[in-house]
Design a protein around this motif. Structure first.
Motif, short mmCIF file in Angstrom:
data_model
loop_
_atom_site.label_atom_id
_atom_site.label_comp_id
_atom_site.label_asym_id
_atom_site.label_seq_id
_atom_site.Cartn_x
_atom_site.Cartn_y
_atom_site.Cartn_z
N THR A 47 -3.67 -9.39 14.81
CA THR A 47 -3.75 -10.39 15.88
C THR A 47 -2.59 -10.23 16.86
N ARG A 97 -4.20 -4.35 19.18
CA ARG A 97 -4.82 -5.59 18.71
C ARG A 97 -6.20 -5.26 18.12
N GLU A 117 -10.18 -13.87 6.71
CA GLU A 117 -9.66 -14.77 7.74
C GLU A 117 -8.45 -15.56 7.23
N ARG A 266 -17.59 -8.29 17.07
CA ARG A 266 -16.26 -8.39 17.68
C ARG A 266 -15.34 -7.29 17.19
N VAL A 600 -13.28 -6.16 29.28
CA VAL A 600 -12.17 -6.70 30.06
C VAL A 600 -10.93 -6.83 29.16
N MET A 601 -9.86 -6.18 29.57
CA MET A 601 -8.62 -6.20 28.81
C MET A 601 -7.74 -7.35 29.28
N ASP A 602 -7.26 -8.15 28.33
CA ASP A 602 -6.30 -9.20 28.67
C ASP A 602 -4.90 -8.60 28.61
N PRO A 603 -4.22 -8.52 29.74
CA PRO A 603 -2.91 -7.85 29.71
C PRO A 603 -1.87 -8.58 28.87
N HIS A 604 -2.00 -9.90 28.73
CA HIS A 604 -1.01 -10.65 27.95
C HIS A 604 -1.28 -10.56 26.46
N LEU A 605 -2.54 -10.85 26.08
CA LEU A 605 -2.89 -10.79 24.66
C LEU A 605 -2.99 -9.35 24.18
N VAL A 609 -11.36 -9.11 25.87
CA VAL A 609 -11.63 -10.55 25.75
C VAL A 609 -13.12 -10.88 25.72
#
Lengths: 687, 324
Positions: A47, A97, A117, A266, A600-605, A609
């Motif tokens: 994560t 990630r 989980e 996912r 779509v890549m989340d630059p922060h996480l 996404v």
């Protein structure tokens, strides 16, 4: 259907042999095989995007009723080769990630998932970098690009030729990360029995997978068997074994039971490869009559820190058109991302989006019809190798398509055709894909009842390969189809090409023909190996022409595709029904690439996404109205004794460019970045 | 997936008693709740199945309106002749939502109560104030090209995904709710909340309350209505922007206008500013554009979604033109 005459089998629209089993749910996929006392595994994934695991807390995971085992880097077996994406759980490092950090094995898939989980990791987090740019500080020149091509090529003085050109195009295009998303997830059943390992896998190549698995676990390949009777799509993502296969094998050895492991949708977005995003600069120089003097195609794309994957994006430009002066380059940025991998027509697919968009821009600059421009730049021999083409019917495809599509009536002026609030336009682009083959082994045997057994390590990922190989055998033996028993999908059947690179039919079919011909010579059984066969020296490629009509809503920027036509020259077509499905399937995927698909890549996480099919959109039936594929008569025995080339990938090549070119024709707006979303058109549309 | 208990309620009082337990949730079509349970976003202790309750009918009210039972399936509601004739915007909105299979399962109340499709809400490894209060909003600085342009807060920029609710908002629907303390009626426009400081609360529903029906008032004679959904693919896709419009035009002038916009806010956005700007104005593109611009003057786009302001404006204009 009943087919009794030899000539009617190859090329005939024969139904899939296993079609009924699939419709009735009888065809067993990788985790559906009946095995004794199976346990279930689920992966725990990182994560964070970059860092190190400091501590693992498995208390809650182990407390879930039914959980049998938890495996992390602290107790995972050491692999003989623990490098790269398959080297799971070999160290506490996290490189992206979604990377595998644990396996939970349980009596049920639900308990395994619940356990996974609840598995807790304490991470030392480091800053990450996940965004590709053409000036990224980590950019480097890989030694080769996949699967072994030269990284860069230069012929002549490119800068001088560009400077001197009468007409120029200089444009930069981009394509986003895209994921394959086959219907069947990547899944494995692993069974250890007295030091022999059976792996039922969602895989495109059983033989290659067997060798890779044996190598990773330090086993003699003869002790490993990989089975894949039915595979629910792959598109390249099931080419190599994926981490879930290694995890299932580790888990099975750990609990001493067969283990089933299927990725979630996912998880597939991190663990099964994807098409790298690309940034591509294309520079064309030409005379006023459109004849190109120079082509430069420079590419920036990404790889991971785990292993290198270098997409061969501009390799296609080396052979496509007759410019005497050429440059192609590839540079990679090493990012904290999952490793890119194969996705339908790696290289050709993104590369031809840029090249074929640039050709359209050149046609407009020269005031030439885009088909005529391509005809004028048709090479006599392969510009890169100097070899003759075994067959090259690109122009024939355009002529046939133009006739059927009604191209002659087209007014090239952009932005002038309307239907209510919709702007209409048409566009074309070329398609191409290499026609290759790889040595494969086939076994044929005459049975007492007059039927024949054919065994080959081919894989049918939904293409119709099983059926086609039976057709080829029946025709070669000159018997009806119902006298052929065909068995595929087993690494014990010997070396065989994987279902990839559009090489299945040519590779497997050649071996089947060779084995069957030996029976015709009187043998009762034959094991044929095409290794060492003399290959005719020629440049071998399939070609095609894509025609697309678009409608663009002038108020909202919505793009719809009323009509698409593909015309292909792929040698002799083996099965008209399954071939059409391959072609229109590729074209549909190309329309998805043009308008919808984007991871779509989340630059922060640091992760993708939109990892499900509600958010990663592919076209649905309502999006594909009138789509048709046809083929021109062509037989290419330089590629295979059946005269066939491959057809699995060419359908997607050029489609996105044809859409973008049609959008320009409809609106006057040139979209150089995929996908062509409404926000990329809004505010620019003629009203 | 965590273990949970399943109870099937056969009448209202049993259902209300069952849901009073801690961690209990109502289950109808399950098309959203069950997905969210699989993702770990929702983890109820008890599911109280309310599909056997007698809320499966659509019937006319004494005032000439329509009362739609909470359990009426979306596909049945879209096919109802009275809905198709008197509330065409609602039929269109329903048919533009999800897929045929999902509409066959999904219910009226479930549709109203579906959660946002913000990607961060659905990813339990990402901060999200709606899922986990005070954990932060990943979308505010993250990927938000399709997020809210109206009424958002620093805590949440998610949008409400329903098509049906947008059309119902434009028809001045009200929601009938019961609880063990009695019942109440909530205007649909107020039923969904703006996020404010409590984005974890999508609606005004209190714990233990059950939606039993949605009531549509009788439409004014002569009104026309329609629903326009803008989306990147033709089916099985949430709206980028959608517009439900109800218009009464008398001698070339707008006598009544009700407009609701989807995909731009945490709730179906009732465009009162635009409606007020339209009344007594000529039914022309010029008036429609001025009204749309007046409404969208309140827009506060995020870093990457200013394009939705233009899209909303053009969609309002074109939808109204269709009715003019």
């Amino acid at each position: 259907m009943t087919v009794t005459e030899r000539e009617r089998l190859i090329g005939a629209p024969v139904d899939r042999i296993e079609g009924r089993d699939k419709v009735e749910g009888k065809a067993a996929y990788a985790v559906e095989w009946s095995v004794p006392n199976p346990a279930y595994a689920h992966l725990a994934t990182a994560t964070i995007t970059r860092g190190t695991i400091r501590a693992v807390d498995a208390t809650a995971a182990r407390a879930v009723p039914g959980v049998l085992a938890v495996i992390t880097h602290e107790d995972a077996p050491e692999l003989a080769d623990g490098s790269g994406e398959l080297g799971i759980l070999q160290s506490p490092r996290v490189a992206y990630r979604g990377q595998v950090v644990g396996i939970v094995v349980a009596e049920s898939s639900e308990a395994a998932r619940e356990g996974a989980e609840l598995l807790r990791f304490d991470y030392a987090v480091e800053p990450h970098d996940v965004v590709l740019t053409s000036d990224h500080p980590t950019l480097y020149r890989p030694d080769t690009v996949s699967p072994g091509f030269e990284t860069d090529t230069v012929v002549g003085d490119v800068e001088a030729a560009l400077h001197a050109a009468e007409v120029k195009v200089d444009a930069t295009y981009s394509t986003p990360a895209e994921h394959n998303n086959p219907m069947e997830p990547h899944a494995t059943t692993a069974i250890w029995e007295e030091d022999a390992l059976t792996v039922i896998d969602a895989i495109q190549g059983a033989f290659f997978a067997r060798n890779e698995i044996a190598r990773r676990f330090g086993l003699d390949p003869s002790r490993v068997r990989v089975l894949a009777h039915h595979v629910g799509g792959g598109f390249g993502s099931k080419g190599p074994p994926r981490p879930q296969a290694i995890a299932a094998i580790m888990a099975s050895r750990h609990v001493g039971r067969p283990v089933r492991l299927a990725l979630t949708r996912r998880q597939m977005f991190a663990l099964t490869g994807y098409r790298t995003p690309t940034i591509q600069r294309v520079q064309l120089g030409a005379r006023k009559d459109g004849r190109m003097t120079v082509i430069a195609h420079d590419v920036w794309e990404q790889t991971s820190t785990v292993e290198e994957f270098a997409e061969q994006t501009s390799v296609v430009t080396r052979m496509m058109y007759a410019a005497p002066i050429r440059r192609t380059t590839h540079r990679l940025a090493r990012l904290d991302v999952p490793t890119p991998s194969w996705m339908r027509a790696p290289g050709e697919c993104p590369g031809m989006f840029a090249l074929e968009s640039a050709l359209d821009e050149l046609a407009i600059t020269c005031g030439l019809d885009p088909i005529e421009l391509r005809v004028r730049n048709e090479p006599r021999v392969d510009p890169e190798s100097g070899l003759r083409f075994s067959t090259r019917n690109l122009v024939a495809c355009f002529r046939e398509g133009a006739e059927r599509f009604g191209w002659a009536e087209r007014d090239p002026t952009p932005g002038i055709r309307r239907d209510g609030r919709w702007l209409l336009g048409t566009g074309v682009a070329s398609s191409t894909y290499p026609a290759r083959k790889w040595p494969s082994v086939a076994y044929a045997r005459r049975l007492d009842d007059g039927t024949f057994l054919i065994r080959i390590g081919a894989i049918d990922i939904g293409t119709g390969a099983r059926t086609i190989l039976a057709q080829i055998a029946a025709d070669t033996l000159d018997v009806p189809l119902d006298r052929i028993h065909i068995e595929i999908g087993d690494s014990d059947f010997g070396r065989a090409m994987l279902a990839g690179g559009s090489m299945g039919t040519s590779s497997w079919g050649s071996a089947v023909v060779m084995a069957c011909r030996r029976l015709l010579l009187g043998q009762d059984e034959a094991l044929a190996d095409t290794e060492g066969e003399q290959e005719e020296s020629a440049s071998k490629h399939a070609f095609g022409a894509q025609f697309v009509e678009v409608a663009v809503n002038m108020d909202t920027g919505e793009v719809r595709i009323p009509r698409a036509l593909g015309v292909f020259a792929c040698g002799r077509i083996m099965n008209a029904k399954t071939a059409r499905s391959q072609f229109i399937g590729g074209m549909t995927m190309g329309i998805g690439m043009a308008l919808l698909e984007e991871s779509v890549m989340d630059p922060h996480l640091g992760g993708f996404v939109n990892p499900d099919l509600a958010q990663y959109r592919v076209p649905v039936n309502a999006d594909i109205r009138d789509v048709e594929a046809i083929w021109v008569d062509e037989v290419d025995t330089a590629v295979s004794p059946m005269g066939a080339k491959g057809i699995g990938e060419i359908g997607i090549v050029g489609t996105a460019a044809a859409v973008a070119n049609a959008v320009h024709h409809a609106t006057g707006v040139r979209v150089r970045d995929l996908p062509i979303r409404p926000d990329r058109l809004l505010g620019k549309l003629p009203r | 997936m965590r273990p949970f208990r399943y109870e099937r309620a056969l009448d209202e009082s049993t259902a209300l008693a069952a849901v009073a337990e801690p961690g209990a949730r109502f289950l109808a079509g399950g098309t959203n709740l069950v997905d969210l349970m699989r993702l770990g976003v929702e983890s109820p202790e008890v599911l109280v199945d309310v599909t056997r309750l007698p809320f499966g009918d659509v019937h006319e009210t004494v005032d000439g309106g329509l009362r739609i039972g909470a359990g009426v399936r979306n596909s049945d509601l879209a096919a109802d002749d009275r809905v198709r004739m008197r509330y065409p915007a609602l039929a269109r909105a329903l048919l533009s939502g999800a897929s045929g299979q999902l509409r066959n399962r999904a219910t009226t109340a479930g549709n109203l109560l579906q959660r946002t499709r913000c990607p961060y809400f659905q990813d339990v490894t990402a901060p999200c104030n709606k899922r986990e209060p005070r954990s932060g909003c990943s979308a505010l600085e993250g990927v938000h090209a399709n997020h809210a342009i109206m009424g958002w807060s620093e805590r949440c920029v998610a949008t409400h995904p329903s098509d049906m609710a947008v059309a119902m908002a434009a028809f001045d629907a009200v929601v009938h709710v019961v609880s063990r303390d009695g019942g109440r009626v909530i205007p649909l426009e107020d039923f969904h909340r703006l996020p404010g400081n409590e984005p974890e609360r999508d609606t005004l529903l209190e714990p233990g309350e059950l939606v039993v029906a949605v009531e549509l008032p009788k439409p004014t004679y002569g009104t026309r209505s329609t629903y326009r959904k803008v989306r990147e693919r033709s089916s099985f896709e949430f709206a980028l922007v959608s517009v439900a419009a109800v218009l009464l035009i008398e001698v070339g002038e707008v006598a009544e206008a009700r407009i609701a916009i989807g995909g731009i806010a945490h709730k179906p956005w009732r465009a009162h500013v635009a409606e007020a700007a339209l009344v007594d104005k000529p039914a022309t593109e010029e008036s429609f554009r001025a009204a749309a611009e007046a409404e969208l003057a309140q827009a506060r786009p995020l870093r990457d979604n200013a394009w939705k302001v233009e899209l909303a404006r053009e969609t309002i204009v074109q939808t109204l033109l269709e009715l003019a």
